[in-house]
Design a protein around this motif. Structure first.
Motif, PDB file in Angstrom:
ATOM      1  N   ALA A  27       0.978  -1.128   0.075  1.00 42.36           N
ATOM      2  CA  ALA A  27      -0.034   0.016  -0.063  1.00 42.36           C
ATOM      3  C   ALA A  27       0.914   1.288  -0.091  1.00 42.36           C
ATOM      4  O   ALA A  27       1.913   1.195   0.741  1.00 42.36           O
ATOM      5  CB  ALA A  27      -1.072   0.017   1.201  1.00 42.36           C
ATOM      6  N   CYS A  28       0.591   2.150  -0.889  1.00 43.45           N
ATOM      7  CA  CYS A  28       1.460   3.394  -0.985  1.00 43.45           C
ATOM      8  C   CYS A  28       0.252   4.605  -0.463  1.00 43.45           C
ATOM      9  O   CYS A  28      -0.861   4.651  -0.987  1.00 43.45           O
ATOM     10  CB  CYS A  28       2.076   3.664  -2.187  1.00 43.45           C
ATOM     11  N   ALA A  29       0.898   5.695   0.168  1.00 44.65           N
ATOM     12  CA  ALA A  29       0.002   6.679   0.625  1.00 44.65           C
ATOM     13  C   ALA A  29       0.910   7.901   0.598  1.00 44.65           C
ATOM     14  O   ALA A  29       1.862   7.947   0.846  1.00 44.65           O
ATOM     15  CB  ALA A  29      -0.526   6.437   1.872  1.00 44.65           C
ATOM     16  N   GLY A  30       0.408   9.024   0.491  1.00 40.98           N
ATOM     17  CA  GLY A  30       0.927  10.386   0.679  1.00 40.98           C
ATOM     18  C   GLY A  30      -0.240  11.441   1.128  1.00 40.98           C
ATOM     19  O   GLY A  30      -1.379  11.212   0.510  1.00 40.98           O
ATOM     20  N   PHE A  31       0.132  12.682   1.468  1.00 40.23           N
ATOM     21  CA  PHE A  31      -0.652  13.784   1.303  1.00 40.23           C
ATOM     22  C   PHE A  31      -0.180  14.633   0.306  1.00 40.23           C
ATOM     23  O   PHE A  31       1.048  14.967   0.065  1.00 40.23           O
ATOM     24  CB  PHE A  31      -0.430  14.409   2.811  1.00 40.23           C
ATOM     25  N   TYR A  40       4.224   0.605   2.057  1.00 39.54           N
ATOM     26  CA  TYR A  40       4.207  -0.311   3.222  1.00 39.54           C
ATOM     27  C   TYR A  40       4.368  -1.578   2.741  1.00 39.54           C
ATOM     28  O   TYR A  40       3.416  -1.973   1.781  1.00 39.54           O
ATOM     29  CB  TYR A  40       2.941   0.013   4.137  1.00 39.54           C
ATOM     30  N   ASN A  41       4.548  -2.626   3.594  1.00 42.59           N
ATOM     31  CA  ASN A  41       4.233  -3.954   3.239  1.00 42.59           C
ATOM     32  C   ASN A  41       2.895  -4.477   3.839  1.00 42.59           C
ATOM     33  O   ASN A  41       2.325  -3.832   4.517  1.00 42.59           O
ATOM     34  CB  ASN A  41       5.582  -4.986   3.729  1.00 42.59           C
ATOM     35  N   ARG A  42       2.823  -5.731   3.661  1.00 40.14           N
ATOM     36  CA  ARG A  42       1.283  -6.134   4.093  1.00 40.14           C
ATOM     37  C   ARG A  42       1.105  -6.253   5.592  1.00 40.14           C
ATOM     38  O   ARG A  42      -0.033  -6.351   6.165  1.00 40.14           O
ATOM     39  CB  ARG A  42       1.260  -7.666   3.622  1.00 40.14           C
ATOM     40  N   LEU A  43       2.353  -5.941   6.561  1.00 33.97           N
ATOM     41  CA  LEU A  43       2.323  -5.883   7.654  1.00 33.97           C
ATOM     42  C   LEU A  43       2.254  -4.291   8.380  1.00 33.97           C
ATOM     43  O   LEU A  43       2.146  -4.068   9.403  1.00 33.97           O
ATOM     44  CB  LEU A  43       3.509  -6.510   8.533  1.00 33.97           C
ATOM     45  N   GLY A  44       2.092  -3.583   7.418  1.00 33.37           N
ATOM     46  CA  GLY A  44       1.871  -2.058   7.641  1.00 33.37           C
ATOM     47  C   GLY A  44       3.410  -1.293   8.034  1.00 33.37           C
ATOM     48  O   GLY A  44       3.413  -0.330   8.279  1.00 33.37           O
ATOM     49  N   GLN A  45       4.366  -2.220   7.860  1.00 35.81           N
ATOM     50  CA  GLN A  45       5.878  -1.565   8.081  1.00 35.81           C
ATOM     51  C   GLN A  45       6.298  -0.898   6.877  1.00 35.81           C
ATOM     52  O   GLN A  45       5.966  -1.325   5.639  1.00 35.81           O
ATOM     53  CB  GLN A  45       6.726  -2.931   8.332  1.00 35.81           C
ATOM     54  N   PRO A  46       6.919   0.446   6.922  1.00 32.51           N
ATOM     55  CA  PRO A  46       7.312   1.242   5.683  1.00 32.51           C
ATOM     56  C   PRO A  46       8.299   0.377   5.234  1.00 32.51           C
ATOM     57  O   PRO A  46       9.094  -0.332   5.548  1.00 32.51           O
ATOM     58  CB  PRO A  46       7.962   2.468   6.341  1.00 32.51           C
ATOM     59  N   ARG A  47       8.205   0.507   3.664  1.00 35.00           N
ATOM     60  CA  ARG A  47       9.131  -0.582   2.846  1.00 35.00           C
ATOM     61  C   ARG A  47      10.084   0.538   2.160  1.00 35.00           C
ATOM     62  O   ARG A  47      11.237   0.520   2.119  1.00 35.00           O
ATOM     63  CB  ARG A  47       8.362  -1.280   1.937  1.00 35.00           C
ATOM     64  N   LEU A  48       9.382   1.763   1.693  1.00 29.91           N
ATOM     65  CA  LEU A  48      10.220   2.623   0.942  1.00 29.91           C
ATOM     66  C   LEU A  48       9.509   3.990   0.872  1.00 29.91           C
ATOM     67  O   LEU A  48       8.473   4.179   1.346  1.00 29.91           O
ATOM     68  CB  LEU A  48      10.546   2.291  -0.456  1.00 29.91           C
ATOM     69  N   ARG A  49      10.397   4.929   0.700  1.00 32.68           N
ATOM     70  CA  ARG A  49       9.637   6.436   0.520  1.00 32.68           C
ATOM     71  C   ARG A  49      10.112   6.980  -0.776  1.00 32.68           C
ATOM     72  O   ARG A  49      11.387   6.945  -1.019  1.00 32.68           O
ATOM     73  CB  ARG A  49      10.379   7.247   1.588  1.00 32.68           C
ATOM     74  N   PHE A 142       7.363   5.005 -11.155  1.00 31.72           N
ATOM     75  CA  PHE A 142       8.243   4.637 -10.099  1.00 31.72           C
ATOM     76  C   PHE A 142       8.426   3.202  -9.994  1.00 31.72           C
ATOM     77  O   PHE A 142       7.415   2.432  -9.673  1.00 31.72           O
ATOM     78  CB  PHE A 142       8.253   5.280  -9.036  1.00 31.72           C
ATOM     79  N   SER A 143       9.515   2.529  -9.839  1.00 33.69           N
ATOM     80  CA  SER A 143       9.435   1.115  -9.841  1.00 33.69           C
ATOM     81  C   SER A 143       9.350   0.830  -8.337  1.00 33.69           C
ATOM     82  O   SER A 143       9.206   1.606  -7.415  1.00 33.69           O
ATOM     83  CB  SER A 143      11.096   0.587 -10.206  1.00 33.69           C
ATOM     84  N   SER A 144       9.047  -0.444  -8.374  1.00 32.95           N
ATOM     85  CA  SER A 144       8.983  -0.995  -6.996  1.00 32.95           C
ATOM     86  C   SER A 144      10.009  -0.763  -5.868  1.00 32.95           C
ATOM     87  O   SER A 144       9.641  -0.939  -4.649  1.00 32.95           O
ATOM     88  CB  SER A 144       8.667  -2.656  -6.943  1.00 32.95           C
ATOM     89  N   ASP A 145      11.294  -0.315  -6.328  1.00 33.01           N
ATOM     90  CA  ASP A 145      12.184   0.008  -5.405  1.00 33.01           C
ATOM     91  C   ASP A 145      12.270   1.623  -5.127  1.00 33.01           C
ATOM     92  O   ASP A 145      13.087   2.091  -4.478  1.00 33.01           O
ATOM     93  CB  ASP A 145      13.656  -0.407  -5.672  1.00 33.01           C
ATOM     94  N   GLY A 146      11.461   2.389  -5.799  1.00 36.99           N
ATOM     95  CA  GLY A 146      11.146   3.548  -5.570  1.00 36.99           C
ATOM     96  C   GLY A 146      11.957   4.426  -6.597  1.00 36.99           C
ATOM     97  O   GLY A 146      11.936   5.695  -6.553  1.00 36.99           O
ATOM     98  N   SER A 147      12.919   3.700  -7.624  1.00 40.62           N
ATOM     99  CA  SER A 147      13.576   4.754  -8.428  1.00 40.62           C
ATOM    100  C   SER A 147      12.550   5.165  -9.400  1.00 40.62           C
ATOM    101  O   SER A 147      11.562   4.452  -9.882  1.00 40.62           O
ATOM    102  CB  SER A 147      14.725   3.907  -9.083  1.00 40.62           C
TER     103      SER A 147
END
Length: 188
Positions: A27-31, A40-49, A142-147
């Motif tokens: 899940a990706c989110a922003g304001f 975030y990953n499926r556990l709700g932990q931030p994965r990348l910004r 953006f790719s899955s690694d944020g690039s």
């Protein structure tokens, strides 16, 4: 942020808001007041910004006029007293001063994130509200690694709803606002 209308707090129109996209394990989110997106990953932990410097711009008078007219059009069949109340209310609508820096998010199952520009007409009420952008609109990908991968310009009168490895699917509207499901091929 709130602004009073007749003593009642009200959300400012065309203001930034929280935007979320979710897929199988991400899940990706922003304001939308700034280009900072957290996935975030499926556990709700931030994965990348993902952050990006984006110039802000003021909300234009033509955008305020479009919003006011959409609300009037949405109430055009109301009794005269209600229409008169709406005409008074739209003159008091509180508007944000700065436009959001992005609008929608689409997320592929593999974590690729698509970010749209802000479209002031998206989601307005009423029969005359635009159903899709009237001009071509450029999404940041953006790719899955944020690039950053690309800027992709989609045609006018098209709203994407799903992105695959080699396609983007959505709804296109003709001159009479008749909708048609369209799938555009992507070359990578």
């Amino acid at each position: 942020r709130a602004s009073p209308i007749n003593g009642t707090p009200a959300r400012q129109l065309l203001d930034a808001e929280g935007v979320v996209a979710a897929s199988e394990g991400t899940a990706c989110a922003g304001f939308s007041d700034r280009f900072v997106l957290t996935c975030y990953n499926r556990l709700g932990q931030p994965r990348l910004r993902i952050t990006r410097e984006v110039a802000t711009r003021a909300i234009g008078e033509h955008e305020r006029v479009m919003v006011r007219q959409a609300y009037l059009d949405a109430n055009r069949d109301a009794p005269p007293a209600v229409r008169q109340q709406m005409e008074t209310a739209v003159r008091q609508f509180p508007f944000a001063t700065t436009a959001p820096v992005f609008g929608r998010l689409l997320l592929r199952p593999d974590g690729e994130l698509w970010v749209s520009p802000f479209d002031p007409g998206f989601g307005l009420p009423g029969p005359a509200a635009p159903l899709a952008p009237s001009a071509p609109h450029t999404w940041s990908v953006f790719s899955s690694d944020g690039s950053w991968l690309a800027e992709l310009t989609l045609p006018p009168r098209f709203v994407p709803f799903e992105v695959g490895r080699d396609y983007v699917a959505g709804v296109a509207f003709d001159a009479d606002d008749v909708e048609q499901v369209v799938i555009w091929g992507l070359r990578r």
